[in-house]
Motif scaffolding. Structure first.
Motif, short mmCIF file in Angstrom:
data_model
loop_
_atom_site.label_atom_id
_atom_site.label_comp_id
_atom_site.label_asym_id
_atom_site.label_seq_id
_atom_site.Cartn_x
_atom_site.Cartn_y
_atom_site.Cartn_z
N CYS A 1 41.58 34.84 46.30
CA CYS A 1 40.81 36.02 46.69
C CYS A 1 39.88 35.61 47.81
CB CYS A 1 40.03 36.57 45.51
SG CYS A 1 41.06 36.93 44.07
N VAL A 2 39.99 36.25 48.96
CA VAL A 2 39.30 35.82 50.17
C VAL A 2 38.34 36.91 50.64
CG1 VAL A 2 39.56 34.90 52.50
CG2 VAL A 2 41.35 34.48 50.78
N HIS A 3 37.12 36.51 50.91
CA HIS A 3 36.09 37.40 51.44
C HIS A 3 36.15 37.35 52.96
CE1 HIS A 3 31.54 38.05 52.30
NE2 HIS A 3 32.15 39.22 52.21
N ASP A 4 36.43 38.50 53.61
CA ASP A 4 36.55 38.49 55.07
C ASP A 4 35.26 38.94 55.74
OD1 ASP A 4 36.42 41.29 54.97
OD2 ASP A 4 38.60 41.54 55.05
N ASP A 5 35.27 38.97 57.06
CA ASP A 5 34.07 39.28 57.83
C ASP A 5 33.64 40.74 57.71
OD1 ASP A 5 34.01 36.69 58.63
OD2 ASP A 5 34.81 37.02 60.64
N ASN A 6 34.53 41.60 57.22
CA ASN A 6 34.19 43.00 57.03
C ASN A 6 33.60 43.29 55.65
OD1 ASN A 6 35.15 43.80 59.62
ND2 ASN A 6 37.25 43.75 58.84
N GLY A 7 33.38 42.24 54.88
CA GLY A 7 32.80 42.40 53.56
C GLY A 7 33.80 42.71 52.47
N VAL B 1 37.11 41.91 49.93
CA VAL B 1 37.74 40.81 49.22
C VAL B 1 39.20 41.17 49.03
CG1 VAL B 1 37.81 39.48 47.08
CG2 VAL B 1 35.61 40.12 48.06
N ARG B 2 40.09 40.38 49.61
CA ARG B 2 41.52 40.64 49.56
C ARG B 2 42.24 39.52 48.82
NH1 ARG B 2 43.00 44.44 53.51
NH2 ARG B 2 41.36 46.01 53.55
N ILE B 3 43.34 39.86 48.15
CA ILE B 3 44.12 38.88 47.40
C ILE B 3 45.26 38.38 48.28
CG2 ILE B 3 45.71 38.60 45.48
CD1 ILE B 3 42.56 40.74 45.31
N HIS B 4 45.41 37.07 48.34
CA HIS B 4 46.44 36.43 49.16
C HIS B 4 47.30 35.52 48.29
CE1 HIS B 4 44.48 37.41 53.16
NE2 HIS B 4 43.46 37.57 52.33
N HIS B 5 48.50 35.28 48.76
CA HIS B 5 49.41 34.35 48.09
C HIS B 5 49.63 33.13 48.99
CE1 HIS B 5 53.73 33.29 46.70
NE2 HIS B 5 52.85 32.72 45.91
N PHE B 6 49.47 31.94 48.40
CA PHE B 6 49.62 30.70 49.15
C PHE B 6 50.62 29.78 48.45
CE2 PHE B 6 45.27 32.20 49.77
CZ PHE B 6 45.14 32.20 51.16
N TYR B 7 51.06 28.78 49.20
CA TYR B 7 51.92 27.73 48.64
C TYR B 7 51.41 26.41 49.19
CZ TYR B 7 56.11 25.26 47.10
OH TYR B 7 56.97 24.39 46.49
N TYR C 1 44.81 38.73 36.14
CA TYR C 1 43.90 37.61 36.37
C TYR C 1 42.56 38.13 36.88
CZ TYR C 1 47.79 34.34 35.90
OH TYR C 1 48.84 33.62 35.41
N GLU C 2 41.49 37.48 36.44
CA GLU C 2 40.15 37.72 36.96
C GLU C 2 39.60 36.38 37.41
OE1 GLU C 2 38.40 41.29 34.20
OE2 GLU C 2 38.64 39.32 33.25
N MET C 3 38.98 36.37 38.58
CA MET C 3 38.41 35.13 39.10
C MET C 3 37.04 35.40 39.70
SD MET C 3 41.52 32.91 40.78
CE MET C 3 42.09 34.18 41.93
N SER C 4 36.18 34.39 39.62
CA SER C 4 34.85 34.50 40.20
C SER C 4 34.35 33.09 40.50
CB SER C 4 33.89 35.21 39.24
OG SER C 4 32.59 35.28 39.78
N ALA C 5 33.65 32.93 41.62
CA ALA C 5 33.12 31.61 41.98
C ALA C 5 31.85 31.77 42.79
CB ALA C 5 34.14 30.80 42.76
N ASP C 6 31.01 30.76 42.71
CA ASP C 6 29.75 30.72 43.43
C ASP C 6 30.03 30.31 44.87
OD1 ASP C 6 27.12 30.66 44.17
OD2 ASP C 6 26.64 28.79 43.12
N THR C 7 30.46 31.27 45.68
CA THR C 7 30.82 31.01 47.07
C THR C 7 30.80 32.31 47.84
OG1 THR C 7 32.56 30.14 48.54
CG2 THR C 7 33.27 31.30 46.58
N ASP C 8 30.69 32.22 49.16
CA ASP C 8 30.79 33.42 49.99
C ASP C 8 32.13 33.47 50.72
OD1 ASP C 8 30.55 31.40 51.82
OD2 ASP C 8 28.83 32.24 52.89
N GLY C 9 33.06 32.57 50.33
CA GLY C 9 34.34 32.48 51.03
C GLY C 9 35.54 32.90 50.21
N TRP C 10 36.03 32.01 49.34
CA TRP C 10 37.27 32.29 48.61
C TRP C 10 37.26 31.59 47.26
CZ3 TRP C 10 40.25 28.00 47.36
CH2 TRP C 10 40.00 26.84 48.09
#
Length: 270
Positions: free
Chosen positions: A139-145, A147-153, A111-120
């Motif tokens: 995909c979440v952008h953290d305070d250290n710059g 981008v990490r992938i997370h799994h949610f439900y 999967y590839e994802m992209s969005a106009d945001t500075d968050g997720w």
């Protein structure tokens, strides 16, 4: 480990030859002049090894360069991968409000994802077009710059992070006020209710929004966009969904109204 220990022994022998002790082969060194010459020649370049088996002047190894994030190729959409674009007509992975692609690689889906945001940015797999009981990859952008992938439900309207994360080969970047990422996950993970079977078709929930200290907050849209039909990873489509700003002008009623007003203005009033 054998090579490492051998190197240390040889180094110790060479060092021993410098201060007048036995040399590498048990030979007694000569006078202090030879010792001083050997010592100064070794110290001439501090970036060289003291190694009995290395050639003179062998440099320290350097770390390999880090590959930059490869740009998402939209020319492959509908050909070698499926894509969903949400935003302005004609937008791509760098200009759409939201962009997502998928393709099969062996027993995985990339999967590839992209969005106009500075968050997720995230995609959810739903059976009914509604939030609740959905498998979500974000995909979440953290305070250290990073981008990490997370799994949610999705539990109702709330996304709960799941410790078991199926993502691998993950990479992401935050650039030009966009969060962009790429990762793989297995087509099927047995005995896990929070992970859907990607062999099956699902409605895709598209969402993005701000993050606080690496934690996601409410999505930007009150009603996140949803694919109008179930998506199959075995069919590579190139789907465009106009954002709210362009939906108004593309509706049949609005087009009919524009035609009527144009006709009225051209004909004038009696």
């Amino acid at each position: 480990m054998l090579g490492v220990h051998r190197g240390f022994l040889l180094d110790a022998a060479v060092i021993g030859s410098i201060d007048g002790r036995n040399g590498p082969l048990g030979e007694r060194r000569g006078d202090g002049r030879n010792q001083q010459q050997t010592h100064s020649s070794l110290n001439r370049d501090p970036n060289h090894f003291l190694c009995g088996v290395c050639s003179p002047g062998y440099p320290f190894p350097t770390a390999p360069p880090v590959d930059p994030f490869a740009r998402i190729k939209v020319v492959d959409c509908g050909v070698t991968k499926g894509c969903i674009r949400y935003g302005k007509p004609g937008c791509d992975a760098e200009t759409c409000d939201y962009f997502m692609s998928y393709r099969r690689i062996g027993t995985d889906v990339e999967y590839e994802m992209s969005a106009d945001t500075d968050g997720w940015v995230a995609v959810g797999f739903s059976s009914d077009k509604k939030m609740g009981g959905d498998d979500v990859m974000g995909c979440v952008h953290d305070d250290n710059g990073r981008v990490r992938i997370h799994h949610f439900y999705n539990v109702g309207q709330w996304a709960k992070e799941i410790k078991r994360n199926p993502a691998r080969d993950e990479e992401g970047v935050f650039d030009n006020n966009r969060v962009t990422c790429r990762f793989k996950r297995p087509l099927y993970v047995p005995r896990e209710e929070t992970l859907v079977d990607l062999h099956l078709s699902w409605f895709y929930l598209l969402a993005w929004g701000p993050a606080i200290q690496g934690s996601i907050t409410r999505h930007d849209n009150d009603a996140p966009p949803v694919s109008d039909h179930m998506i199959s990873i075995y069919k590579y489509e190139d789907i465009f969904m106009p954002s709210t700003a362009y939906q108004t002008f593309s509706s049949p009623f609005c087009l009919l109204l524009i035609v009527a007003l144009t006709f009225y203005l051209l004909m004038g009033t009696p």
